[in-house]
Design an enzyme around this catalytic site. Structure first.
Site, PDB file in Angstrom:
ATOM      1  N   ASP A  10      91.773 -20.018  46.926  1.00 44.22           N
ATOM      2  CA  ASP A  10      91.903 -18.833  47.756  1.00 44.22           C
ATOM      3  C   ASP A  10      93.108 -18.052  47.189  1.00 44.22           C
ATOM      4  O   ASP A  10      93.916 -18.609  46.439  1.00 44.22           O
ATOM      5  CB  ASP A  10      92.160 -19.293  49.197  1.00 44.22           C
ATOM      6  CG  ASP A  10      92.467 -18.147  50.122  1.00 44.22           C
ATOM      7  OD1 ASP A  10      91.732 -17.141  50.082  1.00 44.22           O
ATOM      8  OD2 ASP A  10      93.452 -18.236  50.880  1.00 44.22           O
ATOM      9  N   LEU A  11      93.196 -16.783  47.523  1.00 43.28           N
ATOM     10  CA  LEU A  11      94.308 -15.969  46.986  1.00 43.28           C
ATOM     11  C   LEU A  11      95.439 -15.801  48.011  1.00 43.28           C
ATOM     12  O   LEU A  11      96.559 -16.290  47.808  1.00 43.28           O
ATOM     13  CB  LEU A  11      93.770 -14.591  46.572  1.00 43.28           C
ATOM     14  CG  LEU A  11      94.803 -13.559  46.138  1.00 43.28           C
ATOM     15  CD1 LEU A  11      95.495 -13.974  44.841  1.00 43.28           C
ATOM     16  CD2 LEU A  11      94.148 -12.185  45.964  1.00 43.28           C
ATOM     17  N   ASP A  12      95.111 -15.114  49.119  1.00 44.78           N
ATOM     18  CA  ASP A  12      96.131 -14.790  50.120  1.00 44.78           C
ATOM     19  C   ASP A  12      96.632 -16.059  50.794  1.00 44.78           C
ATOM     20  O   ASP A  12      95.872 -16.771  51.443  1.00 44.78           O
ATOM     21  CB  ASP A  12      95.535 -13.856  51.194  1.00 44.78           C
ATOM     22  CG  ASP A  12      95.138 -12.502  50.626  1.00 44.78           C
ATOM     23  OD1 ASP A  12      95.918 -11.936  49.857  1.00 44.78           O
ATOM     24  OD2 ASP A  12      94.037 -12.017  50.966  1.00 44.78           O
ATOM     25  N   THR A  18     100.645 -13.117  50.555  1.00 39.69           N
ATOM     26  CA  THR A  18     100.252 -11.809  51.094  1.00 39.69           C
ATOM     27  C   THR A  18      99.930 -11.887  52.581  1.00 39.69           C
ATOM     28  O   THR A  18      99.819 -10.859  53.234  1.00 39.69           O
ATOM     29  CB  THR A  18      99.016 -11.273  50.336  1.00 39.69           C
ATOM     30  OG1 THR A  18      98.212 -12.392  50.012  1.00 39.69           O
ATOM     31  CG2 THR A  18      99.414 -10.523  49.095  1.00 39.69           C
ATOM     32  N   LYS A  46      93.778 -15.313  59.390  1.00 42.65           N
ATOM     33  CA  LYS A  46      93.837 -15.781  58.006  1.00 42.65           C
ATOM     34  C   LYS A  46      92.453 -16.180  57.509  1.00 42.65           C
ATOM     35  O   LYS A  46      91.750 -16.939  58.173  1.00 42.65           O
ATOM     36  CB  LYS A  46      94.796 -16.968  57.872  1.00 42.65           C
ATOM     37  CG  LYS A  46      96.254 -16.557  57.966  1.00 42.65           C
ATOM     38  CD  LYS A  46      97.171 -17.728  57.692  1.00 42.65           C
ATOM     39  CE  LYS A  46      98.615 -17.306  57.799  1.00 42.65           C
ATOM     40  NZ  LYS A  46      99.531 -18.442  57.672  1.00 42.65           N
ATOM     41  N   SER A 115      88.156 -15.267  47.106  1.00 46.39           N
ATOM     42  CA  SER A 115      88.903 -14.614  48.185  1.00 46.39           C
ATOM     43  C   SER A 115      88.014 -13.678  48.982  1.00 46.39           C
ATOM     44  O   SER A 115      87.119 -13.039  48.429  1.00 46.39           O
ATOM     45  CB  SER A 115      90.052 -13.803  47.556  1.00 46.39           C
ATOM     46  OG  SER A 115      90.627 -12.958  48.511  1.00 46.39           O
ATOM     47  N   ALA A 116      88.317 -13.578  50.274  1.00 54.04           N
ATOM     48  CA  ALA A 116      87.585 -12.640  51.130  1.00 54.04           C
ATOM     49  C   ALA A 116      88.081 -11.209  50.941  1.00 54.04           C
ATOM     50  O   ALA A 116      87.480 -10.265  51.438  1.00 54.04           O
ATOM     51  CB  ALA A 116      87.783 -13.037  52.591  1.00 54.04           C
ATOM     52  N   LYS A 146      84.256 -16.272  55.419  1.00 56.20           N
ATOM     53  CA  LYS A 146      84.613 -17.649  55.776  1.00 56.20           C
ATOM     54  C   LYS A 146      84.699 -17.713  57.303  1.00 56.20           C
ATOM     55  O   LYS A 146      85.156 -16.742  57.907  1.00 56.20           O
ATOM     56  CB  LYS A 146      85.986 -18.010  55.173  1.00 56.20           C
ATOM     57  CG  LYS A 146      86.021 -17.950  53.640  1.00 56.20           C
ATOM     58  CD  LYS A 146      87.476 -18.050  53.150  1.00 56.20           C
ATOM     59  CE  LYS A 146      87.553 -17.769  51.654  1.00 56.20           C
ATOM     60  NZ  LYS A 146      88.938 -17.728  51.150  1.00 56.20           N
ATOM     61  N   GLU A 170      93.101 -23.986  50.064  1.00 55.70           N
ATOM     62  CA  GLU A 170      92.997 -22.991  51.133  1.00 55.70           C
ATOM     63  C   GLU A 170      94.171 -23.071  52.107  1.00 55.70           C
ATOM     64  O   GLU A 170      94.618 -24.165  52.436  1.00 55.70           O
ATOM     65  CB  GLU A 170      91.739 -23.283  51.960  1.00 55.70           C
ATOM     66  CG  GLU A 170      90.594 -22.362  51.715  1.00 55.70           C
ATOM     67  CD  GLU A 170      90.820 -20.926  52.154  1.00 55.70           C
ATOM     68  OE1 GLU A 170      91.791 -20.639  52.877  1.00 55.70           O
ATOM     69  OE2 GLU A 170      90.022 -20.077  51.767  1.00 55.70           O
ATOM     70  N   ASP A 171      94.634 -21.922  52.581  1.00 56.73           N
ATOM     71  CA  ASP A 171      95.706 -21.926  53.593  1.00 56.73           C
ATOM     72  C   ASP A 171      95.172 -21.638  54.993  1.00 56.73           C
ATOM     73  O   ASP A 171      95.939 -21.718  55.958  1.00 56.73           O
ATOM     74  CB  ASP A 171      96.773 -20.866  53.266  1.00 56.73           C
ATOM     75  CG  ASP A 171      96.249 -19.460  53.479  1.00 56.73           C
ATOM     76  OD1 ASP A 171      95.145 -19.160  52.975  1.00 56.73           O
ATOM     77  OD2 ASP A 171      96.912 -18.666  54.165  1.00 56.73           O
TER      78      ASP A 171
HETATM   79  C1  BG6 Z   1      91.714 -12.835  53.251  1.00 57.78           C
HETATM   80  C2  BG6 Z   1      92.899 -12.831  54.166  1.00 57.78           C
HETATM   81  O1  BG6 Z   1      92.062 -13.395  52.025  1.00 57.78           O
HETATM   82  O2  BG6 Z   1      91.237 -11.502  53.042  1.00 57.78           O
HETATM   83  C3  BG6 Z   1      92.545 -12.139  55.470  1.00 57.78           C
HETATM   84  O3  BG6 Z   1      93.309 -14.159  54.431  1.00 57.78           O
HETATM   85  C4  BG6 Z   1      92.019 -10.731  55.184  1.00 57.78           C
HETATM   86  O4  BG6 Z   1      93.685 -12.089  56.283  1.00 57.78           O
HETATM   87  C5  BG6 Z   1      90.834 -10.813  54.220  1.00 57.78           C
HETATM   88  O5  BG6 Z   1      91.613 -10.104  56.385  1.00 57.78           O
HETATM   89  C6  BG6 Z   1      90.307  -9.443  53.840  1.00 57.78           C
HETATM   90  O6  BG6 Z   1      91.256  -8.787  53.069  1.00 57.78           O
HETATM   91  P1  BG6 Z   1      91.259  -7.262  52.693  1.00 57.78           P
HETATM   92  O7  BG6 Z   1      92.355  -7.154  51.661  1.00 57.78           O
HETATM   93  O8  BG6 Z   1      89.927  -6.948  52.087  1.00 57.78           O
HETATM   94  O9  BG6 Z   1      91.540  -6.492  53.927  1.00 57.78           O
HETATM   95 MG    MG Z   2      94.185 -17.367  52.532  1.00 62.09          MG
END
Ligand code: BG6
Ligand code: MG
Length: 219
Positions: A10-12, A18, A46, A115-116, A146, A170-171
């Site tokens: 996962d990224l964030d 972030t 998250k 990542s989402a 997710k 994953e966090d």
């Molecule tokens: C996920 C984050 O990686 O991305 C979420 O953990 C976030 O908090 C989701 O809502 C969507 O991100 P973005 O940048 O497309 O708004």
């Molecule tokens: Mg995350």
């Protein structure tokens, strides 16, 4: 010892923190709408998509908006969020991440970023990591958020690795559930009291390499 052919990140909150920028931007929106939003509330956001995050936030504030209004609110939040991430530098890569990924490459283990976020490429460019992963699946390539396993299953498919040979890092609670739904091994990055369903939880990648990980966690 189990065989691991791929690690999916996962990224964030895993590669970079972030999550704090998402929190600040959502909190600003909540405050503008007249209610408070705590870090504890933020755990629910998250890993989930932008629009689902907004729905959860509005639920906390007990507010209802039309679809059009919600699009405007999520755009506003995203503009604030993008202001933060455009200031990011490689210094913000979390400790131990680069060494850990390098140890995977040395061991011929494939890597994916899953990542989402629709902002994932912007972040990867800011931190100079856009060429670090064999493949990248971000929020522009999936439709199901997710805990749906789509992002991980797509990653494994593109890597050509079966789920049972993948470890997901994953966090988020929703992200660990997505890994479980994908029938993949998983490592939570954070606190065990939050990531209660994770196979194992680490507080950081510092000092971690694939051999110690397999020896300690995946015998
Ligand atoms: C996920 C984050 O990686 O991305 C979420 O953990 C976030 O908090 C989701 O809502 C969507 O991100 P973005 O940048 O497309 O708004
Ligand atoms: Mg995350």
């Amino acid at each position: 010892m189990i065989k691991i052919n791929a690690c999916i990140f996962d990224l964030d909150g895993v590669i970079v923190d972030t999550a704090k920028y998402h929190y600040l931007a959502w909190k600003r929106l909540a405050n503008e709408l007249g209610f408070d939003f705590s870090e504890n509330d933020n755990e629910q956001l998250k890993g989930v998509s932008r629009m689902t995050s907004l729905d959860i936030l509005l639920g906390i504030g007990n507010l209802t908006f039309s679809h059009e209004e919600k699009l405007k609110l999520s755009d506003k939040k995203n503009q604030w969020y993008v202001e933060y991430i455009l200031k990011m530098t490689p210094d913000e890569i979390l400790p131990g991440v680069v060494d850990f990924i390098n140890s995977l490459r040395d061991n011929n283990i494939k890597t994916a970023l899953a990542s989402a976020s629709k902002n994932a490429m912007t972040i990867l460019k800011q931190i100079d990591m856009e060429n670090y992963f064999d493949i990248i699946i971000d929020g522009t390539k999936v439709t199901k958020a997710k805990p749906n396993p789509e992002v991980f299953l797509k990653s494994a498919l593109e890597l050509g690795v079966e789920s049972k040979y993948c470890i997901v890092f994953e966090d988020a609670v929703a992200g660990i559930q997505a890994a479980i739904n994908a029938e993949m091994h998983n490592v939570g990055v954070g606190t065990p009291t939050v990531l209660t369903k994770a196979n194992y939880v680490i507080s950081s990648f510092e000092g971690l390499n694939i051999e110690t990980l397999k020896l300690n966690f995946f015998k």
